[in-house]
Design an enzyme around this catalytic site. Structure first.
Site, PDB file in Angstrom:
ATOM      1  CG  ASN A  96       0.379   9.060   1.595  1.00 54.96           C
ATOM      2  OD1 ASN A  96      -0.347   8.248   2.144  1.00 54.96           O
ATOM      3  ND2 ASN A  96      -0.021   9.772   0.569  1.00 54.96           N
ATOM      4  CD  GLU A 134      -6.053   7.815   5.909  1.00 53.23           C
ATOM      5  OE1 GLU A 134      -6.487   7.606   4.754  1.00 53.23           O
ATOM      6  OE2 GLU A 134      -4.908   8.238   6.133  1.00 53.23           O
ATOM      7  CG  HIS A 169      -0.884   6.804  -1.764  1.00 49.07           C
ATOM      8  ND1 HIS A 169      -2.123   6.893  -2.362  1.00 49.07           N
ATOM      9  CD2 HIS A 169      -1.069   6.161  -0.582  1.00 49.07           C
ATOM     10  CE1 HIS A 169      -3.029   6.336  -1.559  1.00 49.07           C
ATOM     11  NE2 HIS A 169      -2.425   5.876  -0.478  1.00 49.07           N
ATOM     12  CG  HIS A 181      -1.886   1.133   1.279  1.00 48.66           C
ATOM     13  ND1 HIS A 181      -3.247   0.971   1.450  1.00 48.66           N
ATOM     14  CD2 HIS A 181      -1.691   2.475   1.194  1.00 48.66           C
ATOM     15  CE1 HIS A 181      -3.845   2.153   1.465  1.00 48.66           C
ATOM     16  NE2 HIS A 181      -2.916   3.087   1.322  1.00 48.66           N
ATOM     17  CE  LYS A 233      -2.707  11.268  -2.764  1.00 42.59           C
ATOM     18  NZ  LYS A 233      -3.311   9.994  -3.158  1.00 42.59           N
TER      19      LYS A 233
HETATM   20 ZN    ZN Z   1      -3.262   5.106   1.256  1.00 44.69          ZN
END
Ligand code: ZN
Length: 433
Positions: A328, A229, A77, A75, A80
């Site tokens: 992230n 979240e 990103h 998981h 980003k």
């Molecule tokens: Zn995420």
């Protein structure tokens, strides 16, 4: 010390029970045993318990250093990643992150911008010893038309070093535009991707989930959700996803990330949700570093009072597959991070108590995410498997998790790789303006 020939024996390697299926050895209370590994032609050709007598004359003696299979990060990103210098989170909150990232995406995410940042992230992940990564790709129009071709090109570029997977990411309200969502699912299927959405407690959540499951079934796609979240106890979309999976008779893999609010809910509600999650065979990934950073961040005058993570122990006790991952890196959702799964495991140990006993928690960064991502043979050390592993300095959990292990040796296909991390300065020109 790893021979460039790629053909050698390692003696006194400290391996973990949870990541060496089938190995008969006298494992200790921490789950460790000493083993001998034979490596040739990019494979582990043999792995056996360390003989008590002397080792093979020409074997490399690791002196009890820990050897783990290469990591699987399920998981992230990376579309980003690393935008922080040009788009910081103004106040450290979740809404601050969402708004800052949306503004940056609209203004700056050209194909070149996304590609260069993604490549930078993968170079870090590879150097730290990760061999497979799943990233979410913001797929809000028109970004899906930019980012999916970039993903396909980068996946090809990295083939053989990192197995890259992608899931689309959009708020579940986006599914209301049925024609557009159908097109997106088709695009994801064409890229052999995973169908993903962020669930919110919208009034039509159940209908929208049915549409998501219908598209996944139609195209034979696995599913990947961001759910709950938040600390809002009214957020129960994890349960809604499990129910939708059951009544749709879904047979693919489902991974659900975050599930933070579950940790704030009354016990009876939690038990009911976990029953359904287990029955629907959902897997759950916790993102401990990002959750610690964003959850309970109200303003700069309060101290956080909870850790933000979901109930992984209770899930594991029910046989639910559980993983931890990076999430992230250096963007408004998390100002730090470098896709180093040893850091994730170290932080998870502290935040989630992966210790005393350690049990099978190491699977959460290797074997379990590999199963969820359908990467047969990854995340374990077995005879006949790829010689993809990491040799650490540490000889125990306390040695391993007390230092950054920046000098770890990463072995891929039997050979030690160069571990140069990319220089942040490479991204400076993307951060101007
Ligand atoms: Zn995420």
């Amino acid at each position: 010390m790893i021979p460039a020939s790629g053909s050698y024996q390692l003696a006194n390697a400290r391996v973990h029970r949870s990541l060496t299926p089938g190995l008969a050895a006298p494992f200790d209370a921490d789950g460790f045993a000493l083993a001998e590994l034979a490596v040739a032609d990019g494979k582990i050709t043999n792995i056996v318990a360390q003989a008590k007598s002397k080792t093979e004359a020409n074997a490399i003696d690791l002196g009890g250093r820990i050897v783990l299979p290469c990591f699987v990060d399920c998981h992230t990103h990376i579309d980003k990643g690393h935008i922080w210098p040009r788009r910081p989170n103004p106040d450290g909150t979740f809404m601050g992150a969402l708004n800052a990232t949306g503004a940056d995406r609209t203004a700056r995410w050209s194909a070149e911008d996304v590609a260069r940042r993604m490549d930078f992230s993968l170079r870090s992940a590879y150097a730290h010893g990760t061999k497979a990564v799943r990233t979410h790709l913001d797929s809000v129009p028109p970004q899906e038309e930019i980012s999916w071709p970039v993903f396909e090109a980068i996946r090809e570029k990295w083939r053989g070093r990192i197995d890259l997977q992608a899931a689309c990411l959009l708020g579940i309200e986006g599914v209301r535009d049925k024609a557009w969502f159908e097109r997106l699912a088709k695009r994801v299927a064409a890229a052999k991707g995973v169908l993903g959405v962020v669930t919110y407690m919208v009034p039509d959540l159940e209908e929208l989930l049915d549409q998501v499951f219908a598209e996944a079934i139609k195209h034979g796609l696995d599913l990947d959700f961001h759910a709950d979240e938040t600390d809002d106890v009214a957020a129960i979309s994890l349960k809604k996803i499990a129910e939708a999976s059951l009544w749709n008779g879904f047979e693919g893999n489902i991974l659900v990330g975050h599930c933070c609010s579950l940790a704030r809910q009354p016990d009876l509600d939690v038990l009911d949700t976990l029953d359904k999650v287990a029955k629907a065979r959902l897997a759950v990934v916790s993102l401990p570093m990002c959750n610690l950073y964003l959850q309970d961040h109200r303003n700069n005058q309060t101290t956080p009072r909870w850790r933000g993570v979901t109930l992984l122990h209770e899930m594991r006790a029910r046989g639910i597959k559980v993983a931890v991952a990076s999430d992230n890196t250096r963007d408004p959702f998390y100002a730090y991070g470098d896709l180093d799964m040893l850091e994730v495991y170290r932080m998870a140990t502290r935040i989630l108590h992966f210790d005393h006993p350690v049990g099978d928690w190491p699977k959460a960064v290797a074997a379990t995410p590999a199963e969820v991502m359908r990467l047969d043979g990854d995340g374990v050390l077995t005879a006949g498997g790829s010689a993809d592993f990491i040799v650490f300095k540490g000889r125990s959990w306390t040695e391993l998790l007390s230092r950054p292990e920046s000098d770890r040796i990463v072995v891929r296909d039997g050979k030690a790789i160069g571990r140069q991390l990319p220089d942040y300065a490479e991204l400076d020109e993307l951060m101007v303006g």
